[in-house]
Scaffold this active site. Structure first.
Site, PDB file in Angstrom:
ATOM      1  N   CYS A  51     -12.645   5.101  -5.025  1.00  0.00           N
ATOM      2  CA  CYS A  51     -12.981   4.736  -3.648  1.00  0.00           C
ATOM      3  C   CYS A  51     -13.961   5.782  -3.110  1.00  0.00           C
ATOM      4  CB  CYS A  51     -11.708   4.705  -2.810  1.00  0.00           C
ATOM      5  SG  CYS A  51     -11.966   4.506  -1.028  1.00  0.00           S
ATOM      6  N   HIS A  52     -14.744   5.395  -2.111  1.00  0.00           N
ATOM      7  CA  HIS A  52     -15.727   6.329  -1.554  1.00  0.00           C
ATOM      8  C   HIS A  52     -15.061   7.569  -0.963  1.00  0.00           C
ATOM      9  CE1 HIS A  52     -19.109   7.869   0.862  1.00  0.00           C
ATOM     10  NE2 HIS A  52     -19.846   7.307  -0.073  1.00  0.00           N
ATOM     11  N   THR A  53     -13.804   7.448  -0.530  1.00  0.00           N
ATOM     12  CA  THR A  53     -13.096   8.605   0.018  1.00  0.00           C
ATOM     13  C   THR A  53     -12.891   9.667  -1.062  1.00  0.00           C
ATOM     14  OG1 THR A  53     -11.979   7.155   1.581  1.00  0.00           O
ATOM     15  CG2 THR A  53     -11.024   9.335   1.263  1.00  0.00           C
ATOM     16  N   HIS A  73      -6.653   7.472  -5.266  1.00  0.00           N
ATOM     17  CA  HIS A  73      -5.649   6.921  -4.342  1.00  0.00           C
ATOM     18  C   HIS A  73      -5.620   5.391  -4.338  1.00  0.00           C
ATOM     19  CE1 HIS A  73      -9.334   7.012  -1.966  1.00  0.00           C
ATOM     20  NE2 HIS A  73      -8.790   6.116  -1.168  1.00  0.00           N
ATOM     21  N   GLU A  74      -6.431   4.756  -5.168  1.00  0.00           N
ATOM     22  CA  GLU A  74      -6.313   3.317  -5.373  1.00  0.00           C
ATOM     23  C   GLU A  74      -5.766   3.122  -6.787  1.00  0.00           C
ATOM     24  OE1 GLU A  74      -9.784   1.193  -2.632  1.00  0.00           O
ATOM     25  OE2 GLU A  74      -9.939   1.153  -4.800  1.00  0.00           O
ATOM     26  N   CYS A 103       7.915   5.553   6.711  1.00  0.00           N
ATOM     27  CA  CYS A 103       9.246   6.154   6.601  1.00  0.00           C
ATOM     28  C   CYS A 103      10.328   5.184   7.043  1.00  0.00           C
ATOM     29  CB  CYS A 103       9.320   7.441   7.406  1.00  0.00           C
ATOM     30  SG  CYS A 103       9.385   7.184   9.217  1.00  0.00           S
ATOM     31  N   CYS A 106      10.581   6.204  12.121  1.00  0.00           N
ATOM     32  CA  CYS A 106       9.905   6.720  13.325  1.00  0.00           C
ATOM     33  C   CYS A 106       9.523   5.581  14.282  1.00  0.00           C
ATOM     34  CB  CYS A 106       8.678   7.536  12.936  1.00  0.00           C
ATOM     35  SG  CYS A 106       7.301   6.541  12.280  1.00  0.00           S
ATOM     36  N   CYS A 109       6.885   3.207  12.820  1.00  0.00           N
ATOM     37  CA  CYS A 109       7.386   2.284  11.797  1.00  0.00           C
ATOM     38  C   CYS A 109       8.250   1.185  12.400  1.00  0.00           C
ATOM     39  CB  CYS A 109       8.175   3.043  10.725  1.00  0.00           C
ATOM     40  SG  CYS A 109       7.114   4.015   9.614  1.00  0.00           S
ATOM     41  N   CYS A 117       2.619   5.847  10.684  1.00  0.00           N
ATOM     42  CA  CYS A 117       3.875   6.568  10.481  1.00  0.00           C
ATOM     43  C   CYS A 117       3.754   8.048  10.844  1.00  0.00           C
ATOM     44  CB  CYS A 117       4.310   6.421   9.027  1.00  0.00           C
ATOM     45  SG  CYS A 117       5.802   7.347   8.589  1.00  0.00           S
ATOM     46  N   ARG A 121       1.684   9.522   7.609  1.00  0.00           N
ATOM     47  CA  ARG A 121       0.302   9.083   7.822  1.00  0.00           C
ATOM     48  C   ARG A 121      -0.651   9.981   7.037  1.00  0.00           C
ATOM     49  NH1 ARG A 121      -1.103   9.696  14.108  1.00  0.00           N
ATOM     50  NH2 ARG A 121       0.914   8.634  14.245  1.00  0.00           N
ATOM     51  N   CYS A 181      -6.233   0.526  -0.972  1.00  0.00           N
ATOM     52  CA  CYS A 181      -7.056   1.181   0.057  1.00  0.00           C
ATOM     53  C   CYS A 181      -8.147   0.262   0.587  1.00  0.00           C
ATOM     54  CB  CYS A 181      -7.672   2.476  -0.468  1.00  0.00           C
ATOM     55  SG  CYS A 181      -8.671   3.335   0.777  1.00  0.00           S
ATOM     56  N   ARG A 376     -16.192  -1.789  -7.005  1.00  0.00           N
ATOM     57  CA  ARG A 376     -15.013  -1.121  -7.533  1.00  0.00           C
ATOM     58  C   ARG A 376     -15.108  -1.054  -9.053  1.00  0.00           C
ATOM     59  NH1 ARG A 376     -14.642   0.844  -3.481  1.00  0.00           N
ATOM     60  NH2 ARG A 376     -12.853   1.100  -2.066  1.00  0.00           N
TER      61      ARG A 376
END
Length: 384
Positions: A51-53, A73-74, A103, A106, A109, A117, A121, A181, A376
């Site tokens: 991903c670009h992140t 993270h993907e 979670c 909270c 959520c 969250c 988060r 993501c 992707r």
């Protein structure tokens, strides 16, 4: 795929793609992955995508660098073992690890409106697990930082249970991994937040992967016109596959693009989704929606010091401006149903997958993205 029970309770030695310093090629290393602690899950990652992140933090642009680090993270995989207190997941479950969590305790959520969250988060600066402040990755005793609580560029990873969505085992993991993501961020921004009605007009600002996912959301919602806005005209032909019906390049006009869109839509579009993070695009996305009912949704992440201004009359004439995070999806509660939607032909993920490579060639994924050649790139992590 079955999971071996011989590794449960043991430190696992496996391959991971480690970023030792900013902007330098990742190195496939042998890493030790510790056992999951309280409320944690250890996953065997089968597929991941870039991903670009990941690219942004690998380049260490504009934020505090944190290296050595395992990005990613993907992803998609299978639960290998669970830590103390984990009751909703078990070894063998097919799952999507997610960079943000739920979670389920909270105020956010428990709210029907929020997915932000308090506990889980997104935190881009944290490179350790929240349970004890330590990393679960090491090489010869040297800790390796986590990334976004997921670190899917590893054959095994440890994730908080609140950041793991259990999904239908019939779902192809090499396709649904992109739901973790980018796709969900864009698609959800349209279907969950903008909510265009059938026959409506929608403008999408930025035709990268997230923007095209937003366009896909407009397509499945039945929008009659989907106007793609981008300063790169080379993206227009590809965008047609995602339902975009017409295109506007702001560089082709002497007037603000919001005025151009208002002229070709008899006063403005019904909905707009901004996916660039550029403040000029944000202003245009808001000011191009029709008065009385128009809704603009901001998705792109701006520079930390960015500001923009628009005349208050734009709000008083009953235009609405919204922001969204991860398409307003709650990871554990909502992603399983998104997977079901895909399995029932409610979306076309295959269009987003432009490349597929083995884990050992992971640096090619970075090259493709830097050259603008991929949406992707699927990386096959475990080839067993």
């Amino acid at each position: 795929m079955s999971i071996s029970t011989t590794t449960i309770g043991q430190v696992i030695s496996c391959k991971a793609a480690v970023a030792w310093e900013a902007g330098k090629p990742l190195v496939i290393e042998q890493v030790e992955v510790a056992t999951p602690q309280k409320h944690e899950v250890r996953l065997k990652i089968l597929f991941t995508s870039l991903c670009h992140t990941d690219l942004y933090f690998w380049e260490a642009k504009g934020q505090k660098p944190l290296f050595p680090r395992i990005f990613g993270h993907e992803g998609a995989g299978i639960v290998e073992s669970v830590g103390e207190g984990v009751t909703d997941l078990k070894p063998g479950d097919h799952v999507l690890p997610v960079f943000t969590g739920e979670c389920q305790e909270c105020r956010h959520c428990k709210s029907q409106e929020s997915n932000m969250c308090d506990l889980l988060r997104i935190n881009t600066d944290r490179g350790v697990m929240i349970n004890d402040g330590n990393s679960r990755f090491s090489i010869n005793g040297q800790p390796i930082h986590h990334f976004l609580g997921t670190s899917t560029f590893s054959e095994y990873t440890v994730v908080h249970q609140g950041c793991v969505a259990k999904i239908n085992p019939l779902a192809p993991l090499d396709k649904v991994c992109i739901l973790s993501c980018g796709f969900s961020t864009g698609f959800g921004a349209t279907v969950n937040v903008a909510k265009p009605e059938k026959g409506s007009t929608v403008a999408i600002f930025g035709l990268g992967a997230v923007g095209l996912a937003a366009a896909e959301g407009a397509r499945v919602s039945g929008a009659s016109r989907i106007i793609g806005v981008d300063i790169n005209s080379n993206r227009f032909e590809q965008a047609r596959k995602f339902g975009v019906t017409e295109f506007v390049n702001p560089k082709d006009y002497q007037k603000p693009v919001q005025e151009v869109i208002a002229e070709i839509t008899n006063g403005g579009v019904d909905r707009s989704v901004e996916c660039t993070g550029n403040t000029d695009a944000m202003i245009s996305a808001f000011e191009c929606v029709h008065d009385g009912w128009g809704v603009a949704v901001l998705v792109g992440v701006p520079h930390k010091d960015a500001v923009f201004k628009t005349h208050p009359a734009n709000f008083l004439s009953e235009r609405t401006l919204k922001g969204t995070f991860f398409g307003n999806y709650k990871p554990k509660s909502d992603l399983p149903s998104v997977v079901e939607q895909y399995l029932n032909n409610g979306m076309e993920l295959e269009k987003f997958i432009t490349h597929e490579i083995p884990f050992e060639e992971i640096n090619k994924a970075f090259e493709y993205m830097l050259k603008g050649e991929s949406l992707r790139c699927i990386i096959r992590v475990n080839n067993e």
